[in-house]
Design a protein around this motif. Structure first.
Motif, PDB file in Angstrom:
ATOM      1  N   MET A   1       0.606  -1.352  -0.128  1.00  0.00           N
ATOM      2  CA  MET A   1      -0.015   0.260  -0.011  1.00  0.00           C
ATOM      3  C   MET A   1       0.351   1.423   0.395  1.00  0.00           C
ATOM      4  N   GLY A   2       0.673   2.314  -0.850  1.00  0.00           N
ATOM      5  CA  GLY A   2       1.629   2.986  -1.027  1.00  0.00           C
ATOM      6  C   GLY A   2       0.506   4.576  -0.469  1.00  0.00           C
ATOM      7  N   PHE A   3       0.955   5.613  -0.601  1.00  0.00           N
ATOM      8  CA  PHE A   3       0.805   6.721  -0.298  1.00  0.00           C
ATOM      9  C   PHE A   3      -0.597   7.703  -1.121  1.00  0.00           C
ATOM     10  N   GLN A   4      -1.245   8.076  -0.793  1.00  0.00           N
ATOM     11  CA  GLN A   4      -1.503   8.573  -2.205  1.00  0.00           C
ATOM     12  C   GLN A   4      -1.109   9.577  -2.980  1.00  0.00           C
ATOM     13  N   GLN A   5      -1.460  10.066  -4.430  1.00  0.00           N
ATOM     14  CA  GLN A   5      -0.792  10.949  -4.864  1.00  0.00           C
ATOM     15  C   GLN A   5      -1.357  12.345  -4.746  1.00  0.00           C
ATOM     16  N   ASN A   6      -0.506  13.490  -5.085  1.00  0.00           N
ATOM     17  CA  ASN A   6      -0.499  14.133  -4.524  1.00  0.00           C
ATOM     18  C   ASN A   6      -1.062  15.130  -3.325  1.00  0.00           C
ATOM     19  N   VAL A   7       0.142  15.030  -2.158  1.00  0.00           N
ATOM     20  CA  VAL A   7       0.009  15.447  -0.311  1.00  0.00           C
ATOM     21  C   VAL A   7      -0.811  16.312  -0.422  1.00  0.00           C
ATOM     22  N   LYS A   8      -1.713  16.390   0.818  1.00  0.00           N
ATOM     23  CA  LYS A   8      -2.730  17.259   1.229  1.00  0.00           C
ATOM     24  C   LYS A   8      -3.036  17.421   2.614  1.00  0.00           C
ATOM     25  N   LYS A   9      -2.595  19.040   2.960  1.00  0.00           N
ATOM     26  CA  LYS A   9      -3.499  19.310   4.358  1.00  0.00           C
ATOM     27  C   LYS A   9      -4.512  19.975   3.974  1.00  0.00           C
ATOM     28  N   VAL A  10      -4.343  19.824   6.181  1.00  0.00           N
ATOM     29  CA  VAL A  10      -6.218  20.710   5.840  1.00  0.00           C
ATOM     30  C   VAL A  10      -5.842  21.416   6.623  1.00  0.00           C
ATOM     31  N   ALA A  11      -6.314  22.716   6.687  1.00  0.00           N
ATOM     32  CA  ALA A  11      -5.658  24.144   7.730  1.00  0.00           C
ATOM     33  C   ALA A  11      -7.360  24.057   8.388  1.00  0.00           C
ATOM     34  N   LEU A  12      -7.759  24.127   9.860  1.00  0.00           N
ATOM     35  CA  LEU A  12      -9.185  24.113  10.367  1.00  0.00           C
ATOM     36  C   LEU A  12      -8.986  25.111  10.835  1.00  0.00           C
ATOM     37  N   THR A  13     -10.242  25.717  10.723  1.00  0.00           N
ATOM     38  CA  THR A  13     -11.013  26.636  10.912  1.00  0.00           C
ATOM     39  C   THR A  13     -11.377  27.274  12.067  1.00  0.00           C
ATOM     40  N   PRO A  14     -12.379  28.906  12.179  1.00  0.00           N
ATOM     41  CA  PRO A  14     -12.475  28.055  13.587  1.00  0.00           C
ATOM     42  C   PRO A  14     -14.007  28.359  13.448  1.00  0.00           C
ATOM     43  N   GLN A  15     -14.735  27.722  12.551  1.00  0.00           N
ATOM     44  CA  GLN A  15     -16.187  27.218  12.219  1.00  0.00           C
ATOM     45  C   GLN A  15     -16.333  25.978  12.514  1.00  0.00           C
ATOM     46  N   HIS A  16     -17.221  25.849  13.561  1.00  0.00           N
ATOM     47  CA  HIS A  16     -17.542  24.369  14.126  1.00  0.00           C
ATOM     48  C   HIS A  16     -19.243  23.905  14.050  1.00  0.00           C
ATOM     49  N   LEU A  17     -19.148  22.825  13.681  1.00  0.00           N
ATOM     50  CA  LEU A  17     -20.368  21.829  14.131  1.00  0.00           C
ATOM     51  C   LEU A  17     -20.703  21.642  14.970  1.00  0.00           C
ATOM     52  N   ILE A  18     -21.387  22.286  15.893  1.00  0.00           N
ATOM     53  CA  ILE A  18     -21.736  20.820  17.103  1.00  0.00           C
ATOM     54  C   ILE A  18     -22.428  20.114  17.615  1.00  0.00           C
ATOM     55  N   VAL A  19     -22.112  18.630  17.556  1.00  0.00           N
ATOM     56  CA  VAL A  19     -23.987  17.590  17.406  1.00  0.00           C
ATOM     57  C   VAL A  19     -23.419  16.646  18.560  1.00  0.00           C
ATOM     58  N   GLU A  20     -25.191  16.814  19.882  1.00  0.00           N
ATOM     59  CA  GLU A  20     -24.768  16.016  20.766  1.00  0.00           C
ATOM     60  C   GLU A  20     -25.769  15.309  20.242  1.00  0.00           C
ATOM     61  N   GLU A  21     -25.332  13.742  21.251  1.00  0.00           N
ATOM     62  CA  GLU A  21     -26.766  12.657  21.079  1.00  0.00           C
ATOM     63  C   GLU A  21     -27.124  11.548  22.225  1.00  0.00           C
ATOM     64  N   MET A  22     -27.766  12.174  22.697  1.00  0.00           N
ATOM     65  CA  MET A  22     -28.613  11.502  24.091  1.00  0.00           C
ATOM     66  C   MET A  22     -28.883   9.700  23.741  1.00  0.00           C
ATOM     67  N   PHE A  23     -28.318   8.461  25.018  1.00  0.00           N
ATOM     68  CA  PHE A  23     -28.536   8.285  24.262  1.00  0.00           C
ATOM     69  C   PHE A  23     -29.344   7.293  25.862  1.00  0.00           C
ATOM     70  N   THR A  24     -30.398   6.863  25.924  1.00  0.00           N
ATOM     71  CA  THR A  24     -30.794   6.722  27.490  1.00  0.00           C
ATOM     72  C   THR A  24     -31.083   5.366  27.667  1.00  0.00           C
ATOM     73  N   GLU A  25     -30.521   4.741  28.902  1.00  0.00           N
ATOM     74  CA  GLU A  25     -30.688   3.614  29.184  1.00  0.00           C
ATOM     75  C   GLU A  25     -31.166   3.208  30.529  1.00  0.00           C
ATOM     76  N   ASP A  26     -31.501   2.212  30.647  1.00  0.00           N
ATOM     77  CA  ASP A  26     -32.189   2.080  31.950  1.00  0.00           C
ATOM     78  C   ASP A  26     -31.370   0.786  33.154  1.00  0.00           C
ATOM     79  N   SER A  27     -29.985   0.633  32.541  1.00  0.00           N
ATOM     80  CA  SER A  27     -28.932  -0.300  32.743  1.00  0.00           C
ATOM     81  C   SER A  27     -28.235   0.275  33.026  1.00  0.00           C
ATOM     82  N   ILE A  28     -26.613   0.175  33.614  1.00  0.00           N
ATOM     83  CA  ILE A  28     -25.839   0.292  33.882  1.00  0.00           C
ATOM     84  C   ILE A  28     -25.103  -0.667  34.045  1.00  0.00           C
TER      85      ILE A  28
END
Length: 198
Positions: A1-28
């Protein structure tokens, strides 16, 4: 397995999406949650909820160059040595105009609730366990905020979502959204301002 062609990098921006998901359980931990009944009346009842928190960040895609030449693969030992000797002068990047999403943070919070005599209720949160990354919006927890609705879609777990900009401090709770297009809608709204070439 080789590396992909054309190496890319990402620069994070200050824009975020926050997602919270609630799992309800009756047992611990696969045990029956403790409860107490006296003569058919529930005196004490407990439950366990798990809150999964994900923060996605818009990232700008960048091409990587070595001495002005676009890299087609990972830099070799000689290139890395030269970069180490003259940092920031050998390896450079240039924005492509593409944007993508980065899963910046994933964490889980265990919440235990107890109810006594059907009226008195108490909730204990153990705090977030970090699975991936560092939370860029840790001061904007959705669960427990009365202004944030957790919305249930059919049989799926309840979700809450918000947009947050860590540079400006802008915070917007989503009161209506489609969970199937949530990330596409986020990109459609905010990506154009970060799709910059150069």
């Amino acid at each position: 397995m080789g590396f992909q062609q054309n190496v890319k990098k990402v620069a994070l921006t200050p824009q975020h999406l926050i997602v919270e998901e609630m799992f309800t359980e009756d047992s611990i931990f696969a045990m029956k949650a403790p409860s107490l009944k006296i003569k058919g009346f529930s005196v004490l009842r407990s439950s366990h909820n798990q809150l999964m928190r994900r923060v996605l960040t818009i990232a700008q895609v960048e091409d990587v160059y070595f001495k002005g030449k676009k890299l087609d693969g990972m830099p070799g030992g000689l290139e890395l040595l030269q970069e180490w000797l003259l940092p920031g002068q050998q390896l450079t990047t240039k924005k492509t105009g593409e944007v993508t999403l980065d899963m910046t943070y994933v964490g889980k919070n265990n919440i235990f609730k107890g109810t006594a005599l059907g009226a008195t209720s108490r909730s204990i949160s153990l705090g977030f366990i970090d699975y991936i990354g560092t939370d860029p919006a840790k001061n904007h927890i959705l669960y427990g905020n009365s202004a944030v609705p957790f919305i249930k879609f059919g049989e799926a777990n309840a979700l809450a979502a918000a947009y947050y900009n860590s540079k400006t401090g802008a915070f917007e709770v989503l009161r209506q959204f489609n969970p199937e297009t949530l990330t596409d809608d986020f990109l459609r709204r905010f990506a154009p301002q970060y799709a910059v070439v150069g």
